[in-house]
Structure formats: structure tokens, C-alpha cells
Design a protein around this motif. Structure first.
Motif, PDB file in Angstrom:
ATOM      1  N   LYS A 264       2.262  -7.443  -3.686  1.00  0.00           N
ATOM      2  CA  LYS A 264       2.601  -7.989  -4.524  1.00  0.00           C
ATOM      3  C   LYS A 264       2.376  -7.257  -5.986  1.00  0.00           C
ATOM      4  O   LYS A 264       1.494  -6.346  -6.073  1.00  0.00           O
ATOM      5  N   VAL A 265       3.015  -7.662  -7.080  1.00  0.00           N
ATOM      6  CA  VAL A 265       3.106  -6.647  -8.432  1.00  0.00           C
ATOM      7  C   VAL A 265       2.847  -7.557  -9.427  1.00  0.00           C
ATOM      8  O   VAL A 265       3.589  -8.697  -9.396  1.00  0.00           O
ATOM      9  N   GLU A 266       1.893  -7.375 -10.231  1.00  0.00           N
ATOM     10  CA  GLU A 266       1.762  -8.015 -11.395  1.00  0.00           C
ATOM     11  C   GLU A 266       2.033  -7.236 -12.776  1.00  0.00           C
ATOM     12  O   GLU A 266       1.454  -6.037 -12.811  1.00  0.00           O
ATOM     13  N   SER A 267       3.054  -7.630 -13.479  1.00  0.00           N
ATOM     14  CA  SER A 267       3.331  -6.811 -14.668  1.00  0.00           C
ATOM     15  C   SER A 267       4.095  -7.654 -15.630  1.00  0.00           C
ATOM     16  O   SER A 267       4.766  -8.556 -15.292  1.00  0.00           O
ATOM     17  N   SER A 268       4.131  -7.049 -16.844  1.00  0.00           N
ATOM     18  CA  SER A 268       5.072  -7.544 -17.950  1.00  0.00           C
ATOM     19  C   SER A 268       5.366  -6.363 -18.823  1.00  0.00           C
ATOM     20  O   SER A 268       4.659  -5.425 -18.815  1.00  0.00           O
ATOM     21  N   LEU A 269       6.412  -6.699 -19.381  1.00  0.00           N
ATOM     22  CA  LEU A 269       7.021  -5.330 -20.215  1.00  0.00           C
ATOM     23  C   LEU A 269       5.987  -4.913 -21.423  1.00  0.00           C
ATOM     24  O   LEU A 269       5.412  -5.917 -21.994  1.00  0.00           O
ATOM     25  N   GLY A 270       5.816  -3.618 -21.211  1.00  0.00           N
ATOM     26  CA  GLY A 270       4.773  -2.991 -22.286  1.00  0.00           C
ATOM     27  C   GLY A 270       3.276  -3.204 -21.947  1.00  0.00           C
ATOM     28  O   GLY A 270       2.172  -2.847 -22.828  1.00  0.00           O
ATOM     29  N   ASN A 271       3.081  -3.852 -20.789  1.00  0.00           N
ATOM     30  CA  ASN A 271       1.550  -3.925 -20.477  1.00  0.00           C
ATOM     31  C   ASN A 271       1.056  -3.189 -18.985  1.00  0.00           C
ATOM     32  O   ASN A 271       0.282  -3.720 -18.461  1.00  0.00           O
ATOM     33  N   GLY A 272       1.889  -2.357 -18.762  1.00  0.00           N
ATOM     34  CA  GLY A 272       1.770  -1.801 -17.310  1.00  0.00           C
ATOM     35  C   GLY A 272       1.890  -2.577 -16.148  1.00  0.00           C
ATOM     36  O   GLY A 272       2.655  -3.693 -16.293  1.00  0.00           O
ATOM     37  N   ALA A 273       1.543  -2.154 -14.888  1.00  0.00           N
ATOM     38  CA  ALA A 273       1.744  -2.658 -13.811  1.00  0.00           C
ATOM     39  C   ALA A 273       0.620  -2.567 -12.737  1.00  0.00           C
ATOM     40  O   ALA A 273      -0.016  -1.496 -12.750  1.00  0.00           O
ATOM     41  N   THR A 274       0.334  -3.666 -11.809  1.00  0.00           N
ATOM     42  CA  THR A 274      -0.605  -3.298 -10.981  1.00  0.00           C
ATOM     43  C   THR A 274      -0.179  -3.982  -9.519  1.00  0.00           C
ATOM     44  O   THR A 274       0.723  -4.989  -9.448  1.00  0.00           O
TER      45      THR A 274
END
Length: 473
Positions: A171-181
Motif C-alpha cells: 500500500k502507499v500512503e501519500s498526499s501532494l507535497g508531503n512525500g510518499a511511503t
């Protein structure tokens, strides 16, 4: 051509090889699915090794790679090569989109039977719409200028295929401007696990005084030492990262430094480049082969020289294998495996076959002379009560530790076991002549008990002395 240009060529050739491998992996997945072969692996070490390989390039881009240390090592049933691809692709993706920081971490939950690998970056982030598309082949996220970051768009697709083959999830956790995990969750245990030789458990011999001198004598649990010699720092790091899970790796930047390292480490294998300053690989190989203390060490020569003259020169210097650049690490691993396995088979043949001569295990003339001289000293002193490791080391003009290391590498037995094996092989020769009784032969080769001699002979060769003939095995 200066060093800077060579480094540029090297980096771009590695990039090209990476892209080709990506396409080949995708083609395999497309045709047959991602096939895996599970074995017990130290996941923590594997992830750390991949991270170490990526750290220099991330630093060159002005970033920092942080490897979060878990409380203890994680062991799991995985396909090591597939998991390496997974971690490499996640780090490569993070490297493209990071601002200046990447964090990779591993965690395990024994109670739930899972472990996780997470890779985080502090880059531009991924929109919710794109999060549903990034695992599709050839899809690439655009930056603020509507340009892609390069690559094939296959990395995350391959990651997902590896995860599915391991019956896990991503799964990916991310939002624009805040990176990605990216968080990968995989089972700790799998069905159909292949047992590795490193996990075999040996039971103690019933009679240590009469142990069979075949599969190692002293069971040394430490890893063998590999000496890698190359004046290119990136190549040193590349080879090291691929072999440091199986070997203790020692490095040198030229032949002269390598000889210094040889004097301070008991090296089991040498992998050397040809073209180096101060002392090149061919000169190093000749120096190794002419020195009785090191002549037994397997030597693999790496080179970009592909003409027949260079190949002949490389092999004539005494190298066991000649590997042309650019090479696949899988090919290098295969050459090393075949070289080690062939020497192992020769040692087993020598140890198990009563009349097999000792020069069977001599890889070169220097070692042939060494083993012949050593055998002659042992045979001349069968009845000498002072016959011991120290006695042999003194007569051979070599240190006790040097003698042990050399005999262990050549014959895979200890010096004391070689003394007994030489007694038994001499006994087999005398039995084949059919001139003496068994009890006479027993005393001729230095045994004080006929029953003990028979017991050792049978344990070593699988047959009683009275049943032995030249054609009985």
C-alpha cells in the motif's frame, strides 16, 4: 580518458543494464507470472546490503538515506533475488522523487506472522488519482512541469508482482507535497521452502578420534573471506554488496595493497580487476601463484579486455576464471559457485577413494609440489612419535596457522586429519599389492591397534580392509 569520464560511462552502462533487466523481468511476469523459490533468509541483512548500494548515488543527488535499525534481525521465507529487486525498485523510485531524504525500515510481528518493509521519501507526493495507477506497467508520475523523472515505468509493477508471488500486500500512503511511503507486508513463513546448505545441522561424530576426513573436519562457523581488488570505488561497492551476505569482504585498490591484505587475512577467494595502478591483476595473480602461502586461493580475473591474446594471458598467469566486463552479477556468482563446487567434488573424490592420488586436489603446480612434499614427509615419519602439526609446519617452512589454512582450503581437512588420511591411503596401496597381512600393514602405517585401524579404514572408505581390492569400490 580521465577518471571522471570513466565514472560517467560506468554509471550510464549500469543504468542501461538496469533498464534492460527491468524489461526482461516485466516480460517474464507478462508471460509466466513471477516465479519464486523460497528459502530461509536474513531479511535485515538483505535490505541493509541493498541500501548500502544505493546510499552513494543518493548522496550524490544531495540526499540522505536513513536505515532504521530494528530491534533484532528478521528471518523469513523469501526469494532472495526477488526481494532484492523489490527493495531496489522501491529505493530507485524514492530516489527519483525525493527532496533530500529517504527512510527505509523493517519490522516484524511474530504473533501475526508478518513482516514489513517501508520506504519513505519527502518528495512531491502522489495524488489520490495517481495512487490507483502507479502499479500499472509503464505509468509514470509527472512532476510540476509535466515531465517524467525518467525510467521505464515498470519498477512498481515489478514490486507488485513480487509481493503477489509472496502472498503479501503493498500500500502507499501519500498526499501532494508531503512525500510518499510504500509499505510492503509479507508472511514470515511460506510453503515449499528450499533448504539451504548453510542451514544444515551436523551431528557430532560418534568417535572423534576416528572421524571421517571428508566434510570439513573442524566445523568453522565463521564466513569465508573474499578479497575484492579494484581501483574503481563503485565497482568495489557493487561487488561487495552482492557478496557480503555469504562472505566477509576485504577490499584493496591495487595488487600491492591486496598482497598486504593477504598477509593479514586468511582469504578463501580473490576477485580482481585487471587494469589497476601500482600492480595490475595479472601481476597480482602471478605473485599469488608463486607464493606457497597463497597459491591455493581461487582467483577470478575481471577485465574489459576481450581479445583472444588477453584471454590467454589472463589464464596463463594462473587465474581460475576469466570474466569479461560488463558482466551480470548472476554470471559472476555462477562462475564462483562452479569453481568452488568443482574443488569440493575433487576433494570428496580424493577423500573417499582409497587409491586416488593427492595431486587430484592440486589446482596448480606450486600446490602439487607442496602436497607431494607434505605427503612424503608424513609417509617417512609414520613411526615417528613426534609426527604432529608443529612437526610438519617446521619441516615445510610454514607457520602452523598457515599450514592449517592451506590444508583446509586444499583438502577440506585439518592437518591431523590429513596425517590419518595419508596413513589410510598408504594402507590401501599396500593392501592392493597383496604382499602383507592386514595386521602387518596396520603397524607399517603407524597404527598401534589392528581393530582401531580397521574401524578407521571402514569409516573413511566405506569398506573393511579385508574386503578391499583395487576394484572393490
Amino acid at each position: 580518458m580521465n577518471c571522471r569520464r570513466l565514472n560517467i560511462i560506468n554509471r550510464n552502462s549500469q543504468r542501461l543494464l538496469f533498464l534492460v533487466n527491468q524489461l526482461l523481468d516485466f516480460k517474464k511476469v507478462e508471460q509466466n507470472g513471477f516465479t519464486v523459490q523460497f528459502s530461509r533468509q536474513n531479511v535485515t541483512n538483505l535490505v541493509t546490503a541493498v541500501a548500502e548500494r544505493f546510499a552513494p548515488s543518493i548522496e550524490q543527488m544531495g540526499g540522505k538515506l536513513v536505515v532504521e535499525q530494528c530491534e533484532r534481525d528478521i528471518e523469513a521465507d523469501v526469494d532472495a533475488e526477488a526481494l532484492t529487486k523489490l527493495v531496489s525498485n522501491l529505493l530507485n523510485n524514492a530516489r527519483k522523487y525525493m527532496k533530500d531524504r529517504i527512510v527505509i525500515a523493517c519490522h516484524a510481528d511474530e504473533g501475526q506472522g508478518w513482516f514489513t518493509i517501508s520506504v519513505s521519501d519527502n518528495g512531491v507526493g502522489i495524488s489520490r488519482d495517481n495512487q490507483e495507477k502507479i502499479f500499472k506497467p509503464f505509468f509514470q508520475v509527472m512532476d510540476d512541469n509535466r515531465e517524467s523523472k525518467g525510467g521505464t515505468g515498470l519498477g512498481l509493477s515489478i514490486v507488485q508482482s513480487v509481493v503477489e508471488a509472496h502472498k503479501g500486500e503493498i500500500k502507499v500512503e501519500s498526499s501532494l507535497g508531503n512525500g510518499a511511503t510504500f509499505i510492503v507486508t509479507l508472511p514470515l513463513r511460506q510453503e515449499g521452502v528450499t533448504a539451504s546448505a548453510g542451514n544444515d545441522i551436523m551431528s557430532p561424530a560418534e568417535d572423534k578420534g576416528c572421524s571421517r576426513a571428508i566434510d570439513g573436519g573442524v566445523n568453522d562457523v565463521s564466513r569465508p573471506v573474499m578479497l575484492i581488488v579494484d581501483d574503481n570505488e563503485e565497482m568495489l561497492q557493487f561487488i561487495t554488496s552482492n557478496f557480503n551476505s555469504d562472505y566477509e569482504v576485504v577490499t584493496a585498490v591495487n595488487g600491492k595493497e591486496a598482497l598486504d591484505k593477504l598477509s593479514r587475512h586468511e582469504v578463501a577467494l580473490i576477485v580482481s580487476d585487471w587494469m589497476m595502478p601500482v600492480m595490475n591483476g595479472v601481476e597480482l595473480c602471478r605473485a599469488v601463484r608463486s607464493n606457497c602461502n597463497y597459491s591455493h586461493i581461487p582467483f577470478i580475473l575481471l577485465t574489459a579486455k576481450t581479445d583472444n591474446y588477453s584471454k590467454i594471458e589472463g589464464l596463463n598467469c594462473g587465474a581460475d576464471a576469466y570474466v569479461e566486463k560488463p558482466f551480470s552479477v548472476n554470471y559472476l556468482e555462477a562462475r564462483i559457485h562452479n569453481l568452488v563446487e568443482m574443488r569440493k567434488l575433487l576433494r570428496e573424490k580424493f577423500s573417499q577413494t582409497p587409491l586416488e592420488p593427492i595431486n587430484t586436489i592440486a589446482p596448480n603446480p606450486v600446490d602439487d609440489q607442496f602436497l607431494t612434499q607434505l605427503t612424503n614427509i608424513i609417509e617417512e615419519n609414520f613411526s615417528n612419535p613426534e609426527l604432529s602439526v608443529d612437526f610438519l609446519a617446521n619441516r615445510m617452512g610454514i607457520s602452523r596457522s598457515g599450514l592449517y589454512a592451506k590444508i583446509k582450503t586444499l583438502a577440506n581437512v585439518t592437518p591431523n586429519e590429513l596425517i590419518q588420511l595419508t596413513r589410510l591411503k598408504k594402507a590401501a596401496k599396500l593392501l592392493a599389492e597383496n604382499k602383507y597381512r592386514i595386521n602387518e600393514i596396520c603397524y607399517m602405517v603407524g597404527f598401534n591397534s589392528s581393530s582401531y585401524f580397521s574401524k578407521c579404514f571402514q569409516r573413511q572408505f566405506g569398506i573393511k580392509p579385508g574386503e578391499f581390492t583395487p576394484h572393490s569400490l
